[in-house]
Design a protein around this motif. Structure first.
Motif, PDB file in Angstrom:
ATOM      1  N   MET A  34      19.243   1.582   5.300  1.00 25.58           N
ATOM      2  CA  MET A  34      18.794   1.732   3.617  1.00 25.58           C
ATOM      3  C   MET A  34      17.451   0.585   3.810  1.00 25.58           C
ATOM      4  SD  MET A  34      19.445   3.330   1.123  1.00 25.58           S
ATOM      5  CE  MET A  34      17.739   3.540   0.267  1.00 25.58           C
ATOM      6  N   CYS A  35      16.329   1.398   3.615  1.00 25.45           N
ATOM      7  CA  CYS A  35      15.205   0.706   3.338  1.00 25.45           C
ATOM      8  C   CYS A  35      14.813   0.324   1.989  1.00 25.45           C
ATOM      9  CB  CYS A  35      13.808   1.409   4.102  1.00 25.45           C
ATOM     10  SG  CYS A  35      12.203   0.377   3.967  1.00 25.45           S
ATOM     11  N   ILE A  36      14.617  -0.769   1.687  1.00 30.60           N
ATOM     12  CA  ILE A  36      14.196  -1.139   0.179  1.00 30.60           C
ATOM     13  C   ILE A  36      13.094  -2.153   0.292  1.00 30.60           C
ATOM     14  CG2 ILE A  36      15.434  -2.712  -1.656  1.00 30.60           C
ATOM     15  CD1 ILE A  36      18.184  -1.809  -0.687  1.00 30.60           C
ATOM     16  N   TYR A  37      12.255  -2.176  -0.649  1.00 26.08           N
ATOM     17  CA  TYR A  37      11.147  -2.978  -1.144  1.00 26.08           C
ATOM     18  C   TYR A  37      11.799  -4.162  -2.109  1.00 26.08           C
ATOM     19  CZ  TYR A  37       8.399   0.384   2.014  1.00 26.08           C
ATOM     20  OH  TYR A  37       8.065   0.983   3.010  1.00 26.08           O
ATOM     21  N   PRO A  38      11.877  -5.062  -1.660  1.00 25.87           N
ATOM     22  CA  PRO A  38      12.595  -6.084  -2.715  1.00 25.87           C
ATOM     23  C   PRO A  38      11.418  -6.611  -3.478  1.00 25.87           C
ATOM     24  CG  PRO A  38      12.680  -7.133  -0.615  1.00 25.87           C
ATOM     25  CD  PRO A  38      11.994  -5.662  -0.461  1.00 25.87           C
ATOM     26  N   GLU A  39      10.133  -6.600  -3.225  1.00 24.13           N
ATOM     27  CA  GLU A  39       9.148  -6.976  -4.371  1.00 24.13           C
ATOM     28  C   GLU A  39       9.096  -5.963  -5.434  1.00 24.13           C
ATOM     29  OE1 GLU A  39       5.514  -8.675  -2.247  1.00 24.13           O
ATOM     30  OE2 GLU A  39       6.308  -6.991  -1.112  1.00 24.13           O
ATOM     31  N   GLY A  40       9.604  -4.840  -5.371  1.00 26.59           N
ATOM     32  CA  GLY A  40       9.724  -3.749  -6.581  1.00 26.59           C
ATOM     33  C   GLY A  40       8.380  -2.790  -6.605  1.00 26.59           C
ATOM     34  N   THR A  41       7.362  -3.495  -6.524  1.00 27.76           N
ATOM     35  CA  THR A  41       6.061  -2.772  -6.577  1.00 27.76           C
ATOM     36  C   THR A  41       5.120  -3.263  -5.684  1.00 27.76           C
ATOM     37  OG1 THR A  41       5.066  -4.097  -8.476  1.00 27.76           O
ATOM     38  CG2 THR A  41       6.298  -2.044  -9.009  1.00 27.76           C
ATOM     39  N   ARG A  42       3.877  -2.729  -5.380  1.00 25.33           N
ATOM     40  CA  ARG A  42       2.823  -3.153  -4.685  1.00 25.33           C
ATOM     41  C   ARG A  42       2.427  -4.562  -4.894  1.00 25.33           C
ATOM     42  NH1 ARG A  42      -0.894   1.871  -4.647  1.00 25.33           N
ATOM     43  NH2 ARG A  42       0.519   2.172  -6.364  1.00 25.33           N
ATOM     44  N   ASN A  43       2.252  -5.360  -3.981  1.00 25.98           N
ATOM     45  CA  ASN A  43       1.782  -6.889  -4.125  1.00 25.98           C
ATOM     46  C   ASN A  43       0.269  -6.689  -4.524  1.00 25.98           C
ATOM     47  OD1 ASN A  43       1.445  -9.596  -4.495  1.00 25.98           O
ATOM     48  ND2 ASN A  43       2.060  -9.857  -2.247  1.00 25.98           N
ATOM     49  N   ARG A  44      -0.160  -6.979  -5.677  1.00 26.70           N
ATOM     50  CA  ARG A  44      -1.402  -7.216  -6.162  1.00 26.70           C
ATOM     51  C   ARG A  44      -1.826  -8.569  -6.272  1.00 26.70           C
ATOM     52  NH1 ARG A  44      -3.183  -2.353  -8.184  1.00 26.70           N
ATOM     53  NH2 ARG A  44      -1.815  -0.880  -8.347  1.00 26.70           N
ATOM     54  N   THR A  45      -1.089  -9.518  -5.876  1.00 23.32           N
ATOM     55  CA  THR A  45      -1.416 -11.032  -6.054  1.00 23.32           C
ATOM     56  C   THR A  45      -2.049 -11.466  -4.795  1.00 23.32           C
ATOM     57  OG1 THR A  45       0.709 -12.088  -5.104  1.00 23.32           O
ATOM     58  CG2 THR A  45       0.805 -11.315  -7.538  1.00 23.32           C
ATOM     59  N   LYS A  46      -2.538 -12.682  -4.742  1.00 15.85           N
ATOM     60  CA  LYS A  46      -2.937 -13.399  -3.741  1.00 15.85           C
ATOM     61  C   LYS A  46      -1.970 -14.302  -2.833  1.00 15.85           C
ATOM     62  CE  LYS A  46      -7.402 -14.255  -5.782  1.00 15.85           C
ATOM     63  NZ  LYS A  46      -8.646 -15.143  -6.250  1.00 15.85           N
ATOM     64  N   GLU A  47      -0.556 -13.947  -3.263  1.00 15.21           N
ATOM     65  CA  GLU A  47       0.449 -14.504  -2.399  1.00 15.21           C
ATOM     66  C   GLU A  47       0.778 -13.634  -1.309  1.00 15.21           C
ATOM     67  OE1 GLU A  47       1.473 -17.786  -2.818  1.00 15.21           O
ATOM     68  OE2 GLU A  47      -0.234 -17.955  -4.367  1.00 15.21           O
ATOM     69  N   PRO A  48       1.554 -13.902  -0.401  1.00 19.26           N
ATOM     70  CA  PRO A  48       1.736 -13.279   0.829  1.00 19.26           C
ATOM     71  C   PRO A  48       2.863 -12.224   0.436  1.00 19.26           C
ATOM     72  CG  PRO A  48       1.897 -15.540   1.717  1.00 19.26           C
ATOM     73  CD  PRO A  48       1.590 -15.512   0.028  1.00 19.26           C
ATOM     74  N   LEU A  49       3.639 -12.804  -0.687  1.00 19.21           N
ATOM     75  CA  LEU A  49       4.820 -11.961  -1.226  1.00 19.21           C
ATOM     76  C   LEU A  49       4.941 -12.230  -2.704  1.00 19.21           C
ATOM     77  CD1 LEU A  49       7.700 -12.585   1.203  1.00 19.21           C
ATOM     78  CD2 LEU A  49       6.479 -10.424   1.163  1.00 19.21           C
TER      79      LEU A  49
ATOM     80  N   SER B  62       0.771  -1.212  -0.073  1.00 23.56           N
ATOM     81  CA  SER B  62      -0.046  -0.028  -0.170  1.00 23.56           C
ATOM     82  C   SER B  62       0.709   1.282  -0.059  1.00 23.56           C
ATOM     83  CB  SER B  62      -0.890   0.071   1.086  1.00 23.56           C
ATOM     84  OG  SER B  62      -1.473   1.196   1.570  1.00 23.56           O
ATOM     85  N   LEU B  63       0.254   2.467  -0.286  1.00 26.44           N
ATOM     86  CA  LEU B  63       0.963   3.768  -0.306  1.00 26.44           C
ATOM     87  C   LEU B  63       1.218   4.062   0.983  1.00 26.44           C
ATOM     88  CD1 LEU B  63      -0.973   5.662  -2.934  1.00 26.44           C
ATOM     89  CD2 LEU B  63       1.382   5.053  -3.202  1.00 26.44           C
ATOM     90  N   LEU B  64       0.618   3.440   2.173  1.00 22.14           N
ATOM     91  CA  LEU B  64       0.796   3.717   3.453  1.00 22.14           C
ATOM     92  C   LEU B  64       2.288   3.021   4.210  1.00 22.14           C
ATOM     93  CD1 LEU B  64      -2.784   3.164   5.233  1.00 22.14           C
ATOM     94  CD2 LEU B  64      -1.665   5.270   4.857  1.00 22.14           C
ATOM     95  N   ASP B  65       2.658   2.175   3.228  1.00 18.03           N
ATOM     96  CA  ASP B  65       3.982   1.334   3.778  1.00 18.03           C
ATOM     97  C   ASP B  65       4.972   2.197   3.778  1.00 18.03           C
ATOM     98  OD1 ASP B  65       2.528  -1.097   3.417  1.00 18.03           O
ATOM     99  OD2 ASP B  65       3.194  -1.343   1.424  1.00 18.03           O
TER     100      ASP B  65
END
Length: 242
Positions: A152-167, A87-90
């Motif tokens: 250094m904070c990094i979001y390794p998924e790259g973009t928001r997770n729109r799948t049904k999987e946890p990651l 989410s954008l809140l992250d």
């Protein structure tokens, strides 16, 4: 009941947006003071201001914050923090509540917003993913952040997770950074933001408790990026599935 929820979600979203803008205007003069200090004191001050702002804003929009695992951060050490992304809140949640000065790898798009773009840039290492030159520069900037004792904070998924999987599958960047620098990785799991701001609903928000859990650091110990990525992915997935 569904119609009531939809209406309430839009009203809450409007309230969240208005309070975000108003509190941002009020906090901005204090954030500008960060330029009076050299790094890392500049970012340390900036993050303290951001934390106060986010405490106020999340309170106003009805989102209690729970932070766990801050004891995993040793004083004076810089860590690579990997967060899941729903989410954008992250980003405001992670940036404000990671203990100590930190910067987040972030897209250049928000940096173009007048006034807010300055604030966003101050807390970020910006990267244009379409530019090879920009990506290379961002790597050097992230290494500089770590050398200064910041996180250094990094979001390794790259973009928001729109799948049904946890990651979503992870990209290599965070783990190559760890391999190159030897800095430990702190896996961080964010909870509640996906429910507060569902990805399939435009301009929708419902208050709920938001959590960020910092897990035990993963040491590099001479391992390569692939091995680190697999371990961190499994740790974060297991925590999300509990």
């Amino acid at each position: 009941m569904r119609i009531v929820k939809e209406i309430a979600g839009r009203i809450c979203a409007a309230w969240a947006l208005v309070t975000f803008i108003v509190t941002f205007i009020l906090v901005l003069p204090f954030a500008f003071v960060s330029y009076l200090f050299p790094e890392p004191a500049s970012t340390a001050y900036f993050i303290k201001v951001s934390r106060i702002w986010m405490h106020i804003w999340f309170f106003l929009i009805g989102c209690p914050i729970r932070v766990r695992g801050t004891a995993h951060f040793k004083k004076g050490a810089g860590y690579i923090v990997t967060c899941n992304h729903n989410s954008l809140l992250d980003i405001p949640l992670s940036s404000a509540f990671i203990p100590g000065p930190n910067k987040t790898i972030a897209k250049t798009s928000f940096a173009r917003i007048p006034v807010f773009g300055w604030y966003y840039t101050k807390g970020s290492v910006l990267v244009d993913r379409k530019s090879e030159t920009s990506r290379k520069r961002s790597i050097e900037k992230m290494k500089a952040v770590l050398r200064q004792g910041m996180h250094m904070c990094i979001y390794p998924e790259g973009t928001r997770n729109r799948t049904k999987e946890p990651l979503k599958p992870f990209y290599n960047g965070a783990f190559k950074l760890a391999e190159d620098t030897g800095h430990s990785i702190v896996p961080a799991v964010i909870l509640g933001t996906k429910q507060a701001v569902p990805l399939n609903k435009p301009f929708f928000f419902l208050p709920r408790t938001l959590e960020i859990h910092f897990l035990k650091p993963v040491e590099v110990n001479g391992r390569n990026a692939a091995a680190l990525k697999e371990e961190v992915f499994n740790i974060m997935k297991a925590h999300l599935e509990v």
